[in-house]
Scaffold this motif. Structure first.
Motif, PDB file in Angstrom:
ATOM      1  N   ASP A   1       0.830  -1.210   0.000  1.00 37.40           N
ATOM      2  CA  ASP A   1       0.000   0.000   0.000  1.00 37.40           C
ATOM      3  C   ASP A   1       0.869   1.266   0.000  1.00 37.40           C
ATOM      4  OD1 ASP A   1      -2.302  -1.479  -0.014  1.00 37.40           O
ATOM      5  OD2 ASP A   1      -2.645  -1.336   2.154  1.00 37.40           O
ATOM      6  N   THR A   2       1.972   1.189   0.724  1.00 34.14           N
ATOM      7  CA  THR A   2       2.879   2.348   0.774  1.00 34.14           C
ATOM      8  C   THR A   2       3.442   2.647  -0.603  1.00 34.14           C
ATOM      9  OG1 THR A   2       3.490   1.872   3.065  1.00 34.14           O
ATOM     10  CG2 THR A   2       5.004   3.247   1.785  1.00 34.14           C
ATOM     11  N   GLN A   3       3.876   1.598  -1.301  1.00 40.30           N
ATOM     12  CA  GLN A   3       4.415   1.782  -2.644  1.00 40.30           C
ATOM     13  C   GLN A   3       3.330   2.244  -3.626  1.00 40.30           C
ATOM     14  OE1 GLN A   3       7.663   1.743  -3.342  1.00 40.30           O
ATOM     15  NE2 GLN A   3       7.880   1.386  -1.116  1.00 40.30           N
ATOM     16  N   GLU A   4       2.144   1.714  -3.440  1.00 37.99           N
ATOM     17  CA  GLU A   4       1.038   2.127  -4.304  1.00 37.99           C
ATOM     18  C   GLU A   4       0.762   3.621  -4.131  1.00 37.99           C
ATOM     19  OE1 GLU A   4      -3.518   0.698  -5.383  1.00 37.99           O
ATOM     20  OE2 GLU A   4      -2.792   0.527  -3.309  1.00 37.99           O
ATOM     21  N   GLN A   5       0.778   4.075  -2.908  1.00 39.71           N
ATOM     22  CA  GLN A   5       0.521   5.482  -2.634  1.00 39.71           C
ATOM     23  C   GLN A   5       1.615   6.368  -3.225  1.00 39.71           C
ATOM     24  OE1 GLN A   5      -2.331   6.739  -1.196  1.00 39.71           O
ATOM     25  NE2 GLN A   5      -1.431   8.662  -1.960  1.00 39.71           N
TER      26      GLN A   5
ATOM     27  N   TRP B   1       3.430   5.750  -5.881  1.00 39.15           N
ATOM     28  CA  TRP B   1       3.292   5.833  -7.335  1.00 39.15           C
ATOM     29  C   TRP B   1       2.009   6.535  -7.764  1.00 39.15           C
ATOM     30  CZ3 TRP B   1       6.712   5.238 -11.089  1.00 39.15           C
ATOM     31  CH2 TRP B   1       7.950   4.698 -10.733  1.00 39.15           C
ATOM     32  N   MET B   2       1.012   6.479  -6.928  1.00 34.29           N
ATOM     33  CA  MET B   2      -0.169   7.300  -7.209  1.00 34.29           C
ATOM     34  C   MET B   2       0.196   8.782  -7.124  1.00 34.29           C
ATOM     35  SD  MET B   2      -3.180   5.184  -5.212  1.00 34.29           S
ATOM     36  CE  MET B   2      -4.379   6.497  -5.461  1.00 34.29           C
ATOM     37  N   ASP B   3       1.057   9.137  -6.177  1.00 34.95           N
ATOM     38  CA  ASP B   3       1.533  10.511  -6.040  1.00 34.95           C
ATOM     39  C   ASP B   3       2.373  10.920  -7.256  1.00 34.95           C
ATOM     40  OD1 ASP B   3       2.050  12.981  -4.399  1.00 34.95           O
ATOM     41  OD2 ASP B   3       4.104  12.240  -4.600  1.00 34.95           O
ATOM     42  N   LYS B   4       3.242   9.971  -7.729  1.00 33.52           N
ATOM     43  CA  LYS B   4       4.048  10.256  -8.922  1.00 33.52           C
ATOM     44  C   LYS B   4       3.157  10.466 -10.136  1.00 33.52           C
ATOM     45  CE  LYS B   4       8.284   7.808  -7.589  1.00 33.52           C
ATOM     46  NZ  LYS B   4       9.242   6.743  -7.966  1.00 33.52           N
ATOM     47  N   GLN B   5       2.131   9.654 -10.252  1.00 38.51           N
ATOM     48  CA  GLN B   5       1.208   9.786 -11.382  1.00 38.51           C
ATOM     49  C   GLN B   5       0.505  11.135 -11.332  1.00 38.51           C
ATOM     50  OE1 GLN B   5      -2.486   7.393 -11.509  1.00 38.51           O
ATOM     51  NE2 GLN B   5      -1.697   6.587 -13.462  1.00 38.51           N
ATOM     52  N   SER B   6       0.108  11.553 -10.133  1.00 39.87           N
ATOM     53  CA  SER B   6      -0.534  12.854  -9.980  1.00 39.87           C
ATOM     54  C   SER B   6       0.411  13.993 -10.359  1.00 39.87           C
ATOM     55  CB  SER B   6      -1.016  13.011  -8.531  1.00 39.87           C
ATOM     56  OG  SER B   6      -1.593  14.279  -8.328  1.00 39.87           O
TER      57      SER B   6
END
Length: 239
Positions: free
Chosen positions: A146-150, A152-157
């Protein structure tokens, strides 16, 4: 037994019988019963003695047989074997033995129930411990994911924001967002790396106790012979 012989051989018909035979008549040969077979202890007719199944047997006249039987009963009464107290004493002993057996059975069954109740409780307790252990393990691993997902979601944003700002013709806006833009591009330039997460591929069913290892099949096989009957206690009863 006399009763069995009376059933299978000649006998005196009962007074209230619906049969037309006279009282004291042989049921096989339809002749008057005239003697007593001392070998089989039944009344017989002449045909029974001469040609029937009682041929060659010792016989007595009915009055002699009656006298002998009465003398035997009198002697038995004198010897005390006809006393009801004697049979009652033996019956009490037998019934007490049956009661003791039933009490012993219930006691052992109760011990079995208690023993397996403890086993089931321990097994359930261990099951709950293992389930909690597995849940904790996966919770930690999922948190890492979940930490890594968050991240990369931030990077995508950030990528979306930079693309949007790149299309803007407002220089002031670019300067105003410069820190965010430069930071985001630096973050996006980072090469993706692999993180390790651990899944439980199987469980180890080996049973370890005092440096002794048993696999599940051995444990199950051993469990079948685990509880056996203990020592027997000899009790005696009259019969």
């Amino acid at each position: 037994m006399i009763s069995e012989q009376l059933k299978s051989g000649p006998s005196i018909k009962q007074l209230n019988s619906d049969d037309t035979l006279r009282v004291g008549e042989c049921t096989i040969h339809k002749r008057q019963l005239e003697a007593f077979c001392t070998s089989c202890h039944v009344l017989i007719c002449p045909t029974c003695l001469m040609f029937g199944e009682h041929k060659g047997h010792l016989v007595d006249q009915m009055d002699k047989a009656t006298k002998d039987i009465r003398e035997s009963m009198d002697q038995a009464a004198k010897d005390g074997i006809l006393r009801l107290e004697k049979t009652e004493t033996v019956l009490v002993d037998i019934r007490h033995t049956k009661l003791t057996f039933e009490e012993s059975k219930q006691k052992v069954l109760k011990e079995v129930e208690q023993t397996f109740a403890i086993i089931f409780k321990l097994i359930k307790q261990r099951k709950d411990e293992v389930i909690n252990l597995i849940n904790q393990h996966y919770e930690i691993q999922v948190n890492n994911i979940d930490t890594q997902e968050q991240i990369w979601m931030d990077k995508q944003s950030r990528a979306y924001d930079v693309i949007k700002l790149a299309k803007s013709t407002n220089d002031y806006q670019l300067l105003e967002k410069a820190t965010y833009i430069l930071e985001s591009m630096e973050i996006l330039r980072q090469t993706p790396t692999y993180k390790n997460v651990y899944i439980v591929n199987s469980i180890d069913t080996t049973f370890n106790l005092n440096n002794i290892s048993l696999n599940l099949s051995e444990f199950q096989k051993g469990l079948q012979n685990w509880i056996k009957l203990g020592d027997s206690v000899l009790i005696q009863f009259k019969c």
